[in-house]
Scaffold this motif. Structure first.
Motif, short mmCIF file in Angstrom:
data_model
loop_
_atom_site.label_atom_id
_atom_site.label_comp_id
_atom_site.label_asym_id
_atom_site.label_seq_id
_atom_site.Cartn_x
_atom_site.Cartn_y
_atom_site.Cartn_z
N PRO A 25 49.25 -116.43 118.79
CA PRO A 25 50.39 -117.37 118.02
C PRO A 25 49.96 -119.05 118.42
CG PRO A 25 50.90 -116.27 119.97
CD PRO A 25 49.05 -116.10 120.48
N PHE A 26 48.82 -119.40 118.78
CA PHE A 26 48.00 -120.46 118.52
C PHE A 26 47.42 -120.50 117.23
CE2 PHE A 26 48.41 -120.52 123.09
CZ PHE A 26 49.27 -121.24 123.47
N PHE A 27 46.87 -119.65 116.92
CA PHE A 27 46.64 -119.58 115.75
C PHE A 27 47.17 -119.42 114.41
CE2 PHE A 27 42.78 -118.53 118.63
CZ PHE A 27 41.95 -118.80 117.41
N GLU A 97 59.90 -121.14 117.60
CA GLU A 97 59.19 -120.03 116.93
C GLU A 97 57.63 -119.81 117.17
OE1 GLU A 97 60.38 -120.14 114.17
OE2 GLU A 97 62.28 -120.59 114.02
N GLY A 98 57.15 -120.82 118.25
CA GLY A 98 55.67 -120.90 117.97
C GLY A 98 55.30 -119.82 119.94
N LEU A 99 55.74 -120.13 120.53
CA LEU A 99 55.71 -120.05 121.89
C LEU A 99 56.55 -118.58 122.07
CD1 LEU A 99 54.76 -122.96 123.56
CD2 LEU A 99 52.93 -121.37 121.88
N HIS A 106 55.50 -111.54 121.49
CA HIS A 106 53.91 -110.75 120.44
C HIS A 106 53.74 -110.15 120.13
CE1 HIS A 106 54.24 -115.76 119.86
NE2 HIS A 106 54.89 -115.81 121.42
N ALA A 107 53.63 -109.56 118.45
CA ALA A 107 52.98 -107.84 118.82
C ALA A 107 52.01 -108.18 118.19
CB ALA A 107 54.13 -107.29 118.80
N PHE A 108 50.51 -107.44 118.63
CA PHE A 108 49.08 -107.36 117.35
C PHE A 108 48.57 -105.84 117.83
CE2 PHE A 108 49.85 -111.63 119.08
CZ PHE A 108 49.93 -112.38 117.63
N PHE A 123 53.52 -109.10 124.41
CA PHE A 123 53.44 -110.09 125.33
C PHE A 123 54.47 -111.62 125.07
CE2 PHE A 123 49.86 -111.53 122.13
CZ PHE A 123 50.43 -112.54 122.90
N HIS A 124 54.49 -112.24 126.31
CA HIS A 124 55.90 -113.20 126.08
C HIS A 124 54.71 -114.76 126.39
CE1 HIS A 124 59.52 -111.82 124.67
NE2 HIS A 124 59.29 -110.71 125.61
N LEU A 125 54.79 -115.18 126.31
CA LEU A 125 53.80 -116.23 126.88
C LEU A 125 55.25 -117.64 127.98
CD1 LEU A 125 51.60 -118.03 123.72
CD2 LEU A 125 51.18 -116.62 125.80
#
Length: 519
Positions: A25-27, A97-99, A106-108, A123-125
């Motif tokens: 997510p940071f990228f 939007e980001g975190l 977030h899904a990868f 996962f969630h941050l």
């Protein structure tokens, strides 16, 4: 070509990918161009702000609090002043939007080379902790994945190990999970011990090579980290103790059931252990001061040693001067700095051929009295020097006998063993020895000399010897068992010897040299 151990190499591949993907997510934030700031760095800063809030008893991590936090960060690092609405909009963008990805996980997707299948890591941050209808405010917290992500960063391993364990302990006490609290309080003790070990390793680095520590500014970095960290942890420890006391009061306020009595018993264990850990944590402040003092003493000792170089006058100066036939004028210029500014008076035989001046009896009497006074002062000074030298040689003889006598019956020993045997045999003599600074420089001098031969009297008759070799010859002449050792050497070990008076020194192996004799 078949690669051996392929399964072993790819073992745990999925878990490793999951650990890496939590940083994605940071990228993704780095691809956003809406704001002229480093958005990944601001995202990490916001997560650390939420984590710090989770460590506190009074929870207040809302979008509004994040906005005020971002105002300070932007002002400090970008020299820009955001108004509240701008900071709130930036905070909403970073978090939602980001975190948080608008509440979706977030899904990868990635190929799992271990199983040969394609997997998706979700996962969630950051999560919503609570919503206050009256104030219309949302409180935020880090998810388990978010906390673990911070665990995997340098911040966790080098700085927040104690803080994170404090957080877990707080949550377990609040939820009444006292079995888990007992485990967490032991983990907290281990974390504090790790901090003490880190300071101890820094202390050992200073002892081994103070110049390297100074060049890398290791002490400065550690002290800056420790000062801030210990102060923060101290506050949290106090809050934890207050929380435990409050929890106990809640239980004692009514009649206790059997289950509640068991809970109180566990709380008492947690409280007792926590008090011990707080005491251990307080000792970190003392350790910090001790390391700073050690650094100061080591640098001072290094400076003094640098200006205390020893030169063998016979081999390094006299022989080259004779071989190269250096002129007397050059010799005089070279030797003058070595002599006293007030040289002693001596009679030069050449003066008998100089013109003699006649003086009155009174002048002659005054000159005789002056000369007698000067000669008396010189005699007293020489007598004092001889006395000091005799005492110094006597101490050297005692040191050498203490180190060499074990070699008469064994091949090698260590300085630490010799000192321990002396302590058991004569504690008063041991205390006197470890408080004499010349003992430490004496051991280092022996180490620097390499293999040291034990000469007989007839072997040393043609040599002009310094104090230490002269003392060695004296001991060898008086003690046949020591003379039969023929040679010995001191070799440094990694072990450090710590004395109760605060002195420290490296340990040395004392062993027989290559020149062996027979008894």
């Amino acid at each position: 070509m078949q690669v051996p151990w392929l399964e072993d190499i790819l073992n745990g591949f999925s878990q490793r990918m999951n650990n890496i993907l939590v940083f994605m997510p940071f990228f993704e934030l780095s691809q956003k161009t809406k704001y002229p700031y480093d958005l990944p760095a601001l995202g990490v800063a916001v997560m650390l702000f939420i984590l710090e809030d989770m460590l506190r008893a009074e929870r207040s991590c809302t979008y509004e609090a994040i906005a005020y936090f971002l105002q300070q960060v932007i002002s400090r690092y970008y020299n820009e002043e955001l108004d509240y609405d701008q900071a709130l909009e930036l905070g909403n963008f970073l978090v939602r939007e980001g975190l948080m990805k608008q509440g979706r996980p977030h899904a990868f997707t990635y190929p799992d080379f271990e199983t040969g299948t394609e997997k998706v890591h979700k996962f969630h941050l950051v999560e919503l902790e609570d919503y206050d209808i009256k104030d219309r405010s949302v409180r935020l917290r880090l998810s388990t994945a978010g906390v673990e992500m911070l665990f995997k960063t340098k911040e966790m391993y080098n700085e927040l190990q104690v803080s994170i364990t404090q957080l877990y302990l707080r949550q377990q006490i609040q939820k009444g999970v006292f079995d888990g609290a007992l485990r967490s309080v032991e983990e907290l003790a281990l974390a504090v011990k790790n901090e003490k070990q880190r300071i101890f390793l820094l202390q050992e680095n200073i002892i081994r090579d103070v110049l390297q520590v100074a060049r890398e500014k290791e002490l400065e970095k550690q002290m800056e980290r420790i000062n801030e960290q210990l102060s923060r942890e101290k506050v949290v420890f106090r809050e934890l103790k207050e929380l435990i006391d409050y929890t106990m009061e809640e239980y004692y306020s009514g009649k206790l059931s059997e289950k509640e009595e068991q809970a109180v018993e566990k709380i008492m264990k947690v409280r007792t252990r926590l008090v011990e850990i707080i005491s251990m944590h307080e000792s970190l402040f003392t350790d910090k001061i001790r390391v700073q003092n050690l650094m100061n003493r080591s640098v001072e000792s290094l400076i003094l040693t640098a200006f205390n170089t020893k030169v063998n006058f016979e081999t390094d100066f006299l022989f080259p001067a004779v071989q190269k036939n250096i002129s007397l004028d050059r010799l005089k210029k070279m030797l003058n700095p070595l002599f006293s500014a007030n040289p002693r008076l001596f009679f030069h035989p050449g003066r008998v051929f100089e013109p003699q001046s006649l003086s009155s009896q009174e002048e002659e009497l005054n000159e005789e009295l002056l000369q007698e006074a000067q000669e008396e002062a010189i005699r007293r000074e020489e007598e004092l020097e001889r006395k000091i030298q005799a005492e110094r040689e006597k101490r050297m003889e005692k040191y050498l006998l203490m180190l060499l006598e074990p070699l008469t019956v064994q091949e090698e020993t260590t300085v630490s063993n010799v000192l321990e045997n002396l302590r058991k045999k004569d504690s008063e003599e041991y205390n006197t020895l470890v408080n004499q600074l010349d003992f430490y420089t004496f051991v280092v001098q022996l180490h620097q000399m390499g293999e040291i031969p034990l000469l007989d009297l007839w072997e040393s008759q043609t040599l002009v010897l310094d104090e230490l070799p002269r003392t060695l010859v004296k001991i060898a002449a008086a003690n046949r068992n020591i003379r039969d050792i023929r040679s010995f050497e001191l070799q440094a070990l990694d072990k450090i010897i710590y004395f109760k008076n605060g002195y420290v020194m490296s340990d040395f192996t004392v062993r027989r040299g290559a020149l062996r004799g027979t008894a």
